[in-house]
Scaffold this motif. Structure first.
Motif, PDB file in Angstrom:
ATOM      1  N   SER A   1      64.975  94.812  62.378  1.00  0.00           N
ATOM      2  CA  SER A   1      65.891  95.953  62.381  1.00  0.00           C
ATOM      3  C   SER A   1      67.079  95.640  63.284  1.00  0.00           C
ATOM      4  O   SER A   1      67.029  94.741  64.128  1.00  0.00           O
ATOM      5  CB  SER A   1      65.173  97.206  62.898  1.00  0.00           C
ATOM      6  N   ALA A   2      68.145  96.393  63.107  1.00  0.00           N
ATOM      7  CA  ALA A   2      69.334  96.200  63.936  1.00  0.00           C
ATOM      8  C   ALA A   2      69.009  96.417  65.411  1.00  0.00           C
ATOM      9  O   ALA A   2      69.535  95.717  66.288  1.00  0.00           O
ATOM     10  CB  ALA A   2      70.436  97.158  63.488  1.00  0.00           C
TER      11      ALA A   2
ATOM     12  N   ARG B   1      56.993  86.409  54.184  1.00  0.00           N
ATOM     13  CA  ARG B   1      58.081  86.948  54.995  1.00  0.00           C
ATOM     14  C   ARG B   1      57.545  87.290  56.372  1.00  0.00           C
ATOM     15  O   ARG B   1      56.448  87.825  56.507  1.00  0.00           O
ATOM     16  CB  ARG B   1      58.676  88.205  54.349  1.00  0.00           C
ATOM     17  N   LEU B   2      58.341  86.977  57.377  1.00  0.00           N
ATOM     18  CA  LEU B   2      57.969  87.289  58.748  1.00  0.00           C
ATOM     19  C   LEU B   2      58.952  88.335  59.270  1.00  0.00           C
ATOM     20  O   LEU B   2      60.164  88.114  59.266  1.00  0.00           O
ATOM     21  CB  LEU B   2      58.024  86.022  59.603  1.00  0.00           C
ATOM     22  N   LEU B   3      58.422  89.476  59.681  1.00  0.00           N
ATOM     23  CA  LEU B   3      59.247  90.555  60.208  1.00  0.00           C
ATOM     24  C   LEU B   3      59.042  90.634  61.714  1.00  0.00           C
ATOM     25  O   LEU B   3      57.924  90.462  62.205  1.00  0.00           O
ATOM     26  CB  LEU B   3      58.871  91.889  59.559  1.00  0.00           C
TER      27      LEU B   3
ATOM     28  N   LEU C   1      62.505  99.030  57.678  1.00  0.00           N
ATOM     29  CA  LEU C   1      63.408  98.434  58.673  1.00  0.00           C
ATOM     30  C   LEU C   1      64.710  99.227  58.774  1.00  0.00           C
ATOM     31  O   LEU C   1      65.276  99.366  59.864  1.00  0.00           O
ATOM     32  CB  LEU C   1      63.705  96.977  58.322  1.00  0.00           C
ATOM     33  N   ALA C   2      65.179  99.758  57.640  1.00  0.00           N
ATOM     34  CA  ALA C   2      66.398 100.571  57.664  1.00  0.00           C
ATOM     35  C   ALA C   2      66.187 101.837  58.493  1.00  0.00           C
ATOM     36  O   ALA C   2      67.066 102.251  59.261  1.00  0.00           O
ATOM     37  CB  ALA C   2      66.817 100.935  56.242  1.00  0.00           C
TER      38      ALA C   2
ATOM     39  N   ARG D   1      69.121 109.683  57.056  1.00  0.00           N
ATOM     40  CA  ARG D   1      70.284 108.981  57.607  1.00  0.00           C
ATOM     41  C   ARG D   1      70.205 107.476  57.353  1.00  0.00           C
ATOM     42  O   ARG D   1      71.217 106.784  57.342  1.00  0.00           O
ATOM     43  CB  ARG D   1      70.372 109.196  59.123  1.00  0.00           C
ATOM     44  N   ALA D   2      68.997 106.975  57.182  1.00  0.00           N
ATOM     45  CA  ALA D   2      68.813 105.532  57.010  1.00  0.00           C
ATOM     46  C   ALA D   2      69.341 105.076  55.653  1.00  0.00           C
ATOM     47  O   ALA D   2      69.224 105.789  54.653  1.00  0.00           O
ATOM     48  CB  ALA D   2      67.335 105.178  57.140  1.00  0.00           C
ATOM     49  N   ASN D   3      69.910 103.881  55.619  1.00  0.00           N
ATOM     50  CA  ASN D   3      70.402 103.313  54.366  1.00  0.00           C
ATOM     51  C   ASN D   3      69.262 103.155  53.370  1.00  0.00           C
ATOM     52  O   ASN D   3      68.187 102.662  53.715  1.00  0.00           O
ATOM     53  CB  ASN D   3      71.033 101.936  54.614  1.00  0.00           C
TER      54      ASN D   3
END
Length: 199
Positions: A31-32, A59-61, A87-88, A112-114
């Motif tokens: 995430s940002a 995938r590694l988050l 994540l968004a 609000r999240a994309n």
């Protein structure tokens, strides 16, 4: 399963970072907020991780705190919420704000999240409202987030990451484990469990 990485921040970009651990670079999506928390390139970092496994991908988050990873797992237990959407949401909201939004039923804040429309925001709020209110500060030891250890637990996490509900994932992996035996590898468990879940 890779649960945590400690190494040097080699590079970062939109939605990801590369962590150099002993000369091996791990591409970690994040995430940002997590990317901001990592600091400057070249610095020593520790990042909590979640590995998603599919038939044709790994995938590694990454998450700055274990608590954020726990919320990611909880969010992806909702139908229609994949890794990208979770994540968004974690990019748009602090964990404390997310918890308050869910506890109060404030779907507009979730929206609000994309990539999160009103209907999905309402579903997330509806399904997680009681969990957020009852659990308070969620930790990995909470009963709602407990999981089997080893390949079985990793396989369940892989299926939930693909969009299956935790109950469906657990049942499919249990059936696969019974068929394959206790020594089954993660890849075999996921492959057979996906076939059983699709029936």
């Amino acid at each position: 399963m890779i649960a945590k990485l400690t190494g040097r921040l080699d590079s970062n970009g939109a939605g990801h970072a590369v962590i150099d651990v002993g000369g091996v670079g791990y591409l970690v999506e994040a995430s940002a907020r997590t990317l901001d928390a990592l600091g400057a390139v070249g610095g020593e970092v520790t990042i909590h991780t979640e590995m998603l496994v599919g038939e044709d991908f790994l995938r590694l988050l990454g998450f700055a705190r274990a608590e954020e990873r726990d919320w990611f797992r909880l969010l992806t237990s909702v139908q229609g919420v994949g890794a990208k959407v979770a994540l968004a949401i974690l990019s748009a909201l602090e964990v404390a704000d997310l918890q308050r939004a869910l506890a109060s039923g404030d779907s507009a804040m979730i929206a609000r999240a994309n990539g999160v429309g009103p209907k999905l925001a309402q579903r997330i709020t509806h399904e997680l409202k009681d969990k957020a209110g009852a659990l308070g500060g969620i930790s990995g030891s909470g009963p709602a987030l407990s999981a089997a250890a080893g390949p079985v637990g990793d396989a369940i996490a892989a299926l939930t990451g693909l969009g299956f509900k935790p109950g469906e994932a657990s049942a499919a992996v249990a059936a696969a484990n019974e068929e394959l035996g206790a020594d089954a590898s993660l890849d075999a468990l996921v492959r057979v469990a996906l076939k059983k879940a699709a029936k």
